[in-house]
Motif scaffolding. Structure first.
Motif, mmCIF file in Angstrom:
data_model
loop_
_atom_site.group_PDB
_atom_site.id
_atom_site.type_symbol
_atom_site.label_atom_id
_atom_site.label_comp_id
_atom_site.label_asym_id
_atom_site.label_seq_id
_atom_site.Cartn_x
_atom_site.Cartn_y
_atom_site.Cartn_z
ATOM 1 N N GLU A 103 50.724 46.818 64.993
ATOM 2 C CA GLU A 103 50.371 48.382 64.928
ATOM 3 C C GLU A 103 50.021 48.677 63.344
ATOM 4 N N GLN A 104 50.606 48.134 62.366
ATOM 5 C CA GLN A 104 50.592 48.445 60.951
ATOM 6 C C GLN A 104 49.039 48.638 60.426
ATOM 7 N N ASP A 105 48.234 47.613 61.114
ATOM 8 C CA ASP A 105 46.821 47.451 60.704
ATOM 9 C C ASP A 105 45.812 48.392 61.621
ATOM 10 N N PHE A 106 46.460 49.486 62.127
ATOM 11 C CA PHE A 106 45.854 50.397 62.936
ATOM 12 C C PHE A 106 46.335 51.893 62.608
ATOM 13 N N MET A 107 46.983 51.906 61.539
ATOM 14 C CA MET A 107 47.862 52.974 60.920
ATOM 15 C C MET A 107 47.277 53.831 59.802
ATOM 16 N N GLN A 108 47.082 55.295 59.945
ATOM 17 C CA GLN A 108 46.348 55.952 58.828
ATOM 18 C C GLN A 108 47.319 56.958 58.430
ATOM 19 N N PHE A 109 47.523 56.774 56.902
ATOM 20 C CA PHE A 109 48.467 58.024 56.357
ATOM 21 C C PHE A 109 47.705 59.282 56.274
ATOM 22 N N VAL A 110 48.059 60.372 56.796
ATOM 23 C CA VAL A 110 47.453 61.633 56.791
ATOM 24 C C VAL A 110 48.370 62.528 56.164
ATOM 25 N N PRO A 111 48.094 62.822 54.870
ATOM 26 C CA PRO A 111 48.726 63.779 54.151
ATOM 27 C C PRO A 111 48.908 65.134 54.610
ATOM 28 N N GLN A 112 49.490 65.732 55.422
ATOM 29 C CA GLN A 112 49.537 67.311 55.688
ATOM 30 C C GLN A 112 51.026 67.281 56.186
ATOM 31 N N ARG A 113 51.712 68.288 55.428
ATOM 32 C CA ARG A 113 53.131 68.711 55.487
ATOM 33 C C ARG A 113 53.517 69.241 57.078
ATOM 34 N N GLU A 114 52.415 69.688 57.482
ATOM 35 C CA GLU A 114 52.672 70.422 58.907
ATOM 36 C C GLU A 114 52.123 69.524 59.994
ATOM 37 N N TYR A 115 52.004 68.246 59.953
ATOM 38 C CA TYR A 115 51.585 67.417 60.853
ATOM 39 C C TYR A 115 52.147 67.390 62.046
ATOM 40 N N PHE A 116 53.527 67.575 62.188
ATOM 41 C CA PHE A 116 54.475 67.262 63.302
ATOM 42 C C PHE A 116 54.810 68.639 63.564
ATOM 43 N N ARG A 117 54.402 69.367 64.594
ATOM 44 C CA ARG A 117 54.842 70.598 65.314
ATOM 45 C C ARG A 117 55.073 70.706 66.434
ATOM 46 N N ASP A 189 66.991 47.454 52.295
ATOM 47 C CA ASP A 189 65.965 47.474 51.225
ATOM 48 C C ASP A 189 64.744 47.233 51.847
ATOM 49 N N LEU A 190 63.881 48.467 51.854
ATOM 50 C CA LEU A 190 62.508 48.838 52.418
ATOM 51 C C LEU A 190 61.486 47.967 51.931
ATOM 52 N N ILE A 191 60.785 47.274 53.012
ATOM 53 C CA ILE A 191 59.581 46.701 52.640
ATOM 54 C C ILE A 191 58.367 47.479 53.795
ATOM 55 N N PHE A 192 57.333 48.059 53.087
ATOM 56 C CA PHE A 192 56.386 48.901 53.784
ATOM 57 C C PHE A 192 55.238 47.897 53.987
ATOM 58 N N GLY A 193 54.828 47.940 55.314
ATOM 59 C CA GLY A 193 53.438 46.922 55.436
ATOM 60 C C GLY A 193 52.224 47.997 55.627
ATOM 61 N N LEU A 194 51.379 47.551 54.614
ATOM 62 C CA LEU A 194 50.035 48.329 54.361
ATOM 63 C C LEU A 194 48.923 48.039 55.543
ATOM 64 N N ASN A 195 48.120 48.915 55.795
ATOM 65 C CA ASN A 195 46.943 48.514 56.840
ATOM 66 C C ASN A 195 45.811 47.762 56.011
ATOM 67 N N GLU A 196 45.656 46.384 56.190
ATOM 68 C CA GLU A 196 44.741 45.656 55.858
ATOM 69 C C GLU A 196 43.140 45.784 56.401
ATOM 70 N N LEU A 197 43.153 46.528 57.498
ATOM 71 C CA LEU A 197 41.919 46.377 58.134
ATOM 72 C C LEU A 197 41.028 47.638 57.844
ATOM 73 N N PHE A 198 41.270 48.386 56.719
ATOM 74 C CA PHE A 198 40.341 49.451 56.421
ATOM 75 C C PHE A 198 39.730 48.482 55.584
ATOM 76 N N TRP A 205 38.900 45.237 51.088
ATOM 77 C CA TRP A 205 39.954 46.010 51.262
ATOM 78 C C TRP A 205 39.646 47.575 50.644
ATOM 79 N N ASP A 206 39.618 48.450 51.524
ATOM 80 C CA ASP A 206 39.558 49.828 51.044
ATOM 81 C C ASP A 206 40.782 50.206 50.772
ATOM 82 N N SER A 207 41.129 50.581 49.595
ATOM 83 C CA SER A 207 42.499 51.035 49.231
ATOM 84 C C SER A 207 42.875 52.217 49.074
#
Length: 553
Positions: A103-117, A189-198, A205-207
């Motif tokens: 699923e990590q390659d189908f995830m998009q970060f959407v910066p919005q503080r009120e995302y989850f209401r 110790d956290l390792i975060f997987g970024l989306n490579e399919l952008f 890769w669109d970073s």
């Protein structure tokens, strides 16, 4: 970029999905026969060399993952606020926590503080500040509600995995905060997987989205490591996109440059390429990647599963030839890595028993422990520096805790491993006096030095009996005066049903949490010096030789 995939609605009947899942995993007609490797052996002698180290692995050798599918609906990330789950995770430290997967390659970060209401999940008593663990706690009533809904959601996600259809998932700062707080408060110790399919029009890769996420994490001072993409060998099948080894390497160099320009992440680690186990074009992909970007990564990661979860059997989980395939694949990876980047650390960046989400009725039961414990022993012996178990929590059937967040057999096995087994690998050999010695598999390490109850020089041996008959194990004479503490893990019931149990006993006592935030003591049994070890059929055990006086330990 991508067409939305099929997503089963949340209203789909859980019972209907379960029926479909079981149907897809149905074995040939008739009951599964008892394993045929039961003639076994009656006795075996061991040779132990405690005078020198074979090798040493990372102290976080046994690590865990959270599958990115947990973020398919952001509300389920609140499960990471469960005090029970945090207790279970903290007990496995030191360890890495990898957040990634398909699923990590189908995830998009959407910066919005009120995302989850959602009025159903708002609560003034639940805070998720990553730097304030005392305030990061999920209220009991909300936890119970989420666990009930997650049980159905996990089944939906499992079915989607089999359909091979994936939809884009948006996640907000809120989800990142919840993930980091869980890792930070648990000591992982956290390792975060970024989306490579952008991808850009020229297939680089669109970073842009990754940079938004990295900038947010830096603003919050979140300390973590990074990955880019999951199993790039399967991109064409999953998303109709092909990335060769050279281009993959260029993408990693791009990410490495971004991290180098960050004040916080200039010294953070980058791992990859998280490729599937080597065969055919995957070897070319790994070769091209290392030729291009070996200098950008701190460890080379690859994934390993023994069998296909859709058509495996109970016998496979107890078959020495199946277990030995790990050595073959590992040696292939080392051959490529050592030829192109000598000395580069190699990790199992994701691993479990069966791919495709695991095997129903097997991957979350007692019998899965044979694959898991043997993988830990063999991987360390071969020189793999870290092994990341798929999953602590997430979709599939190979998790360490169930949907009620209760520990499954492989969790208890992992916990004992953490407490008893140190990173120093020693040499041990099985000399069979009768029967087939390959049904007894034995590994030897220095005892975990952080276990205050054991003196320096102690060693921990762990053994697996793949046959139905009990085994008598004799140690070399020099260890005859050493008191041995035994931790024998068995299924609660005998026979096939016991092997499929989701419970486990330690020295005859059923393992379970004392309460929602308290683990049991996990006590061993002292064996008098000079006695042979008795390992029951279809069991595995840890033996601490308290007075081995190993000079390297």
């Amino acid at each position: 970029m991508r067409q939305p995939g099929l997503r089963i609605s949340a209203g789909t009947s859980a019972s209907l999905l379960l029926t479909a899942a079981v149907f897809m995993h149905t074995l040939p007609a008739g009951a599964v026969p008892a394993p045929e490797n039961g003639d076994g052996f009656e006795s075996a002698a061991l040779e132990l060399d405690v005078s020198r180290l074979e090798r040493k692995v990372d102290e976080r050798f046994l690590s865990v993952s959270i599958d990115a599918s947990l973020m398919a609906q952001e509300k389920y990330m609140y499960l990471l606020g469960s005090p029970k789950l945090r207790t279970l995770a903290k007990a496995l430290t030191p360890a890495f926590l990898r957040f990634g997967g398909t699923e990590q390659d189908f995830m998009q970060f959407v910066p919005q503080r009120e995302y989850f209401r959602s009025k159903d999940y708002r609560t003034s008593s639940f805070h998720h500040l990553g730097d304030s663990c005392s305030r990061f706690e999920l209220p009991p009533l909300l936890e119970e509600k989420l666990k009930q809904e997650w049980a159905q959601q996990a089944l939906i996600l499992y079915m989607e995995e089999h359909l091979g259809k994936y939809s884009q998932v948006n996640f907000s700062e809120n989800a990142v905060d919840l993930l980091y707080a869980f890792a930070n408060c648990s000591g992982l110790d956290l390792i975060f997987g970024l989306n490579e399919l952008f991808r850009t029009p020229d297939n680089t890769w669109d970073s842009q989205n990754a940079e938004l996420l990295i900038n947010y994490c830096e603003s919050r001072q979140y300390i973590m490591s990074w990955e880019l993409g999951n199993e790039p060998n399967s991109y064409e099948k999953k998303a109709g996109i092909t990335v060769d080894g050279y281009q993959l390497g260029q993408d990693f160099l791009h990410l490495h440059k971004i991290l180098q320009e960050s004040k916080l992440y200039s010294s953070s680690d980058l791992y990859g390429p998280d490729i599937g186990q080597p065969r055919d074009h995957r070897k070319d992909l790994l070769t091209g990647f290392l030729e291009t970007a070996a200098k950008a990564i701190d460890a080379c990661t690859w994934h390993h599963y023994y069998v296909n979860g859709r058509d495996t059997s109970l016998e496979d989980f107890l078959d020495p030839e199946v277990l030995d395939t790990l050595a073959d694949k590992t040696n292939e990876v080392f051959k490529i890595v050592n030829s192109l980047s000598p000395g580069k650390k190699v990790w199992l960046g994701e691993t479990s028993s069966a791919y495709g989400g695991g095997a129903i009725g097997l991957s979350d039961t007692f019998v899965a422990g044979f694959m898991w414990l043997d993988k830990l022993g063999l991987a360390a012996k071969l020189g793999l520096n870290v092994v990341i178990r798929q999953v602590l929590i997430g979709s599939g059937t190979y998790h360490l805790v169930n949907t009620n967040l209760d520990p499954l057999p492989d969790y208890w096995l992992s916990l004992l491993y953490k407490r008893l087994v140190g990173p120093e690998v020693l040499k041990v050999a099985v000399l069979s006096n009768s029967g087939r010695k390959h049904l007894l598999r034995v590994y030897l390490h220095c005892t975990n030095k952080k276990s205050s109850s054991y003196r320096r020089g102690a060693v921990t041996m762990f053994a697996l009996n793949l046959g139905k008959n009990p085994a008598t194990i004799s140690l070399p004479a020099r260890f005859s005066n050493s008191t041995i503490e035994a931790y024998v893990l068995q299924a609660p019931e005998p026979g096939e049903e016991g092997l499929k149990s989701r419970a486990v006993t330690l020295n005859g006592v059923l393992l379970k949490m004392v309460d929602e935030q308290t683990l049991p003591p996990l006590q061993g049994t002292d064996l008098p010096p000079g006695k042979h070890l008795k390992l029951p059929g279809f069991s595995f055990a840890f033996y601490v030789l308290k007075h081995a006086h190993a000079p390297v330990c």
